[in-house]
Design a protein around this motif. Structure first.
Motif, PDB file in Angstrom:
ATOM      1  N   GLY A   1     -28.904   2.665  14.381  1.00 40.02           N
ATOM      2  CA  GLY A   1     -27.547   2.925  13.934  1.00 40.02           C
ATOM      3  C   GLY A   1     -26.523   3.049  15.030  1.00 40.02           C
ATOM      4  O   GLY A   1     -25.365   3.363  14.757  1.00 40.02           O
ATOM      5  N   ALA A   2     -26.902   2.807  16.268  1.00 37.69           N
ATOM      6  CA  ALA A   2     -25.986   2.967  17.400  1.00 37.69           C
ATOM      7  C   ALA A   2     -25.885   1.662  18.176  1.00 37.69           C
ATOM      8  O   ALA A   2     -26.802   0.828  18.156  1.00 37.69           O
ATOM      9  N   GLU A   3     -24.762   1.485  18.874  1.00 38.60           N
ATOM     10  CA  GLU A   3     -24.676   0.384  19.822  1.00 38.60           C
ATOM     11  C   GLU A   3     -25.647   0.650  20.968  1.00 38.60           C
ATOM     12  O   GLU A   3     -25.745   1.772  21.454  1.00 38.60           O
ATOM     13  N   ALA A   4     -26.334  -0.388  21.368  1.00 40.51           N
ATOM     14  CA  ALA A   4     -27.381  -0.224  22.375  1.00 40.51           C
ATOM     15  C   ALA A   4     -27.154  -1.204  23.525  1.00 40.51           C
ATOM     16  O   ALA A   4     -26.617  -2.299  23.343  1.00 40.51           O
ATOM     17  N   ARG A   5     -27.602  -0.787  24.704  1.00 39.33           N
ATOM     18  CA  ARG A   5     -27.427  -1.597  25.915  1.00 39.33           C
ATOM     19  C   ARG A   5     -28.586  -1.306  26.859  1.00 39.33           C
ATOM     20  O   ARG A   5     -28.966  -0.144  27.071  1.00 39.33           O
TER      21      ARG A   5
ATOM     22  N   ARG B   1     -22.861  10.539  15.984  1.00 46.51           N
ATOM     23  CA  ARG B   1     -22.105   9.956  17.096  1.00 46.51           C
ATOM     24  C   ARG B   1     -22.424  10.646  18.406  1.00 46.51           C
ATOM     25  O   ARG B   1     -22.618  11.848  18.477  1.00 46.51           O
TER      26      ARG B   1
ATOM     27  N   ASN C   1     -26.254   7.841  12.087  1.00 47.52           N
ATOM     28  CA  ASN C   1     -24.867   7.728  12.517  1.00 47.52           C
ATOM     29  C   ASN C   1     -24.387   8.910  13.338  1.00 47.52           C
ATOM     30  O   ASN C   1     -23.188   9.104  13.483  1.00 47.52           O
TER      31      ASN C   1
ATOM     32  N   ARG D   1     -27.746  -3.491  18.497  1.00 49.06           N
ATOM     33  CA  ARG D   1     -27.705  -2.230  17.764  1.00 49.06           C
ATOM     34  C   ARG D   1     -29.127  -1.750  17.532  1.00 49.06           C
ATOM     35  O   ARG D   1     -30.046  -2.556  17.312  1.00 49.06           O
TER      36      ARG D   1
ATOM     37  N   ILE E   1     -29.384   3.982  24.129  1.00 49.34           N
ATOM     38  CA  ILE E   1     -29.513   3.831  22.685  1.00 49.34           C
ATOM     39  C   ILE E   1     -28.914   5.083  22.040  1.00 49.34           C
ATOM     40  O   ILE E   1     -29.566   5.827  21.314  1.00 49.34           O
TER      41      ILE E   1
ATOM     42  N   THR F   1     -27.535  -6.407  24.865  1.00 48.12           N
ATOM     43  CA  THR F   1     -26.735  -5.552  23.996  1.00 48.12           C
ATOM     44  C   THR F   1     -27.086  -5.845  22.549  1.00 48.12           C
ATOM     45  O   THR F   1     -27.477  -6.970  22.188  1.00 48.12           O
TER      46      THR F   1
ATOM     47  N   GLN G   1     -33.298   8.639  18.226  1.00 41.52           N
ATOM     48  CA  GLN G   1     -32.672   7.769  19.219  1.00 41.52           C
ATOM     49  C   GLN G   1     -33.287   7.999  20.593  1.00 41.52           C
ATOM     50  O   GLN G   1     -33.547   7.046  21.346  1.00 41.52           O
TER      51      GLN G   1
END
Length: 299
Positions: A33-37, A4, A2, A30, A182, A28, A159
């Protein structure tokens, strides 16, 4: 995981293109633990669906190695104190972590996990600090072992490692123009308008800098972006010293190195950062601010 991040890809530069431009696909989800794109240029709908299925499988594989919240290889190592026959990707991350540990004078130390947990839960931080020390990790030909009581976290590097693994996979698939976000960003090639653009922001959203990325990664760390325990910054110094900087952004040819260095540099003075960069000459500071939000010219 997490921790940030405060790096925002400038969305306007990603998808605006003429009607007959190279096809662009976006995934898109996750990861770690992070939003990914992921933005992939040069793939039609059928091919992108197949490629993104492989991306998801690879991200699950990385989490099976380094997640602290599942029955991962790392969780088993922390539980049992030993990990037999680690995968080559795991050994590579351990190798890089050791090199960054040496370059930063021990400030980057994945064995911080007992101290992090004690800080987060109000435990005995003095006892936990006595368990910290990367030199207690034994990396043999067939096994990785920890000294009694040790535990590791790769939240400061995993990450970035995930972004690198996806970049390697997409290169092998023949893609040269890709953006992978990521939590840390890895950019391959270019978008329709030139280099991929990224804005580096402070925790309050204020833009600090904007950089172009082409075959290069960018990672940003802010200790106060997340607080743990009694309001402590989530990036901890092994010796208990406070963070030196509010936000640090580092670029490098690979995302794992940028990730690890940006984490450590939050805790280091300018001279120590300069010495560490001497060990990683392809890395550079893209932005650094003090607790008052003032940008520092790092030269």
């Amino acid at each position: 995981m997490n921790r940030r991040r405060v790096l925002t890809v400038v969305a306007a530069c990603l998808l605006v293109a003429p009607a007959r431009a190279t096809p662009t696909a976006v995934w898109t989800g996750r990861a770690m633990g992070a939003e990914a794109r992921i933005v992939l240029r040069g793939a039609d709908r059928v091919r992108s669906r197949r490629v993104f299925a492989r991306v998801e499988a690879e991200l699950r594989r990385v989490e099976s190695h380094f997640s602290l919240h599942a029955d991962s290889a790392l969780a088993r190592l922390n539980r049992d104190g030993r990990l037999a026959r680690p995968a080559p990707e795991i050994r590579a991350v351990f190798d890089l972590a050791g090199r960054v540990w040496q370059a930063t004078g021990g400030v980057f130390d994945p064995s911080i996990q007992p101290l992090w947990l004690a800080t987060a839960t109000g435990g005995d931080t003095d006892a936990a600090r006595a368990l910290v020390g990367w030199d207690g990790v034994r990396i043999g030909a067939d096994e990785i072992a920890l000294a009694p009581g040790m535990a590791l976290t790769f939240n400061g590097i995993a990450q970035g490692h995930a972004a690198d693994r996806i970049a390697e996979m997409l290169r092998a698939e023949g893609f040269g123009d890709v953006l992978i976000d990521i939590g840390e960003v890895m950019a391959l090639g270019r978008n329709a308008r030139g280099a991929w653009q990224a804005a580096i922001a402070a925790p309050d959203g204020a833009e600090l800098a904007r950089v172009g990325l082409e075959d290069r990664a960018l990672a940003t760390s802010s200790p106060a972006a997340t607080r743990i325990g009694a309001g402590m910054p989530h990036i901890l110094h092994p010796a208990g010293l406070p963070p030196r900087w509010a936000t640090v952004a580092v670029s490098a040819p690979d995302a794992a190195t940028a990730d690890a260095l940006s984490t450590a540099f939050c805790l280091m003075d300018a001279d120590a950062i300069g010495r560490a960069l001497g060990r990683f000459p392809a890395a550079r500071i893209e932005a650094i601010t003090d607790d008052h939000g003032r940008a520092i010219d790092f030269g």
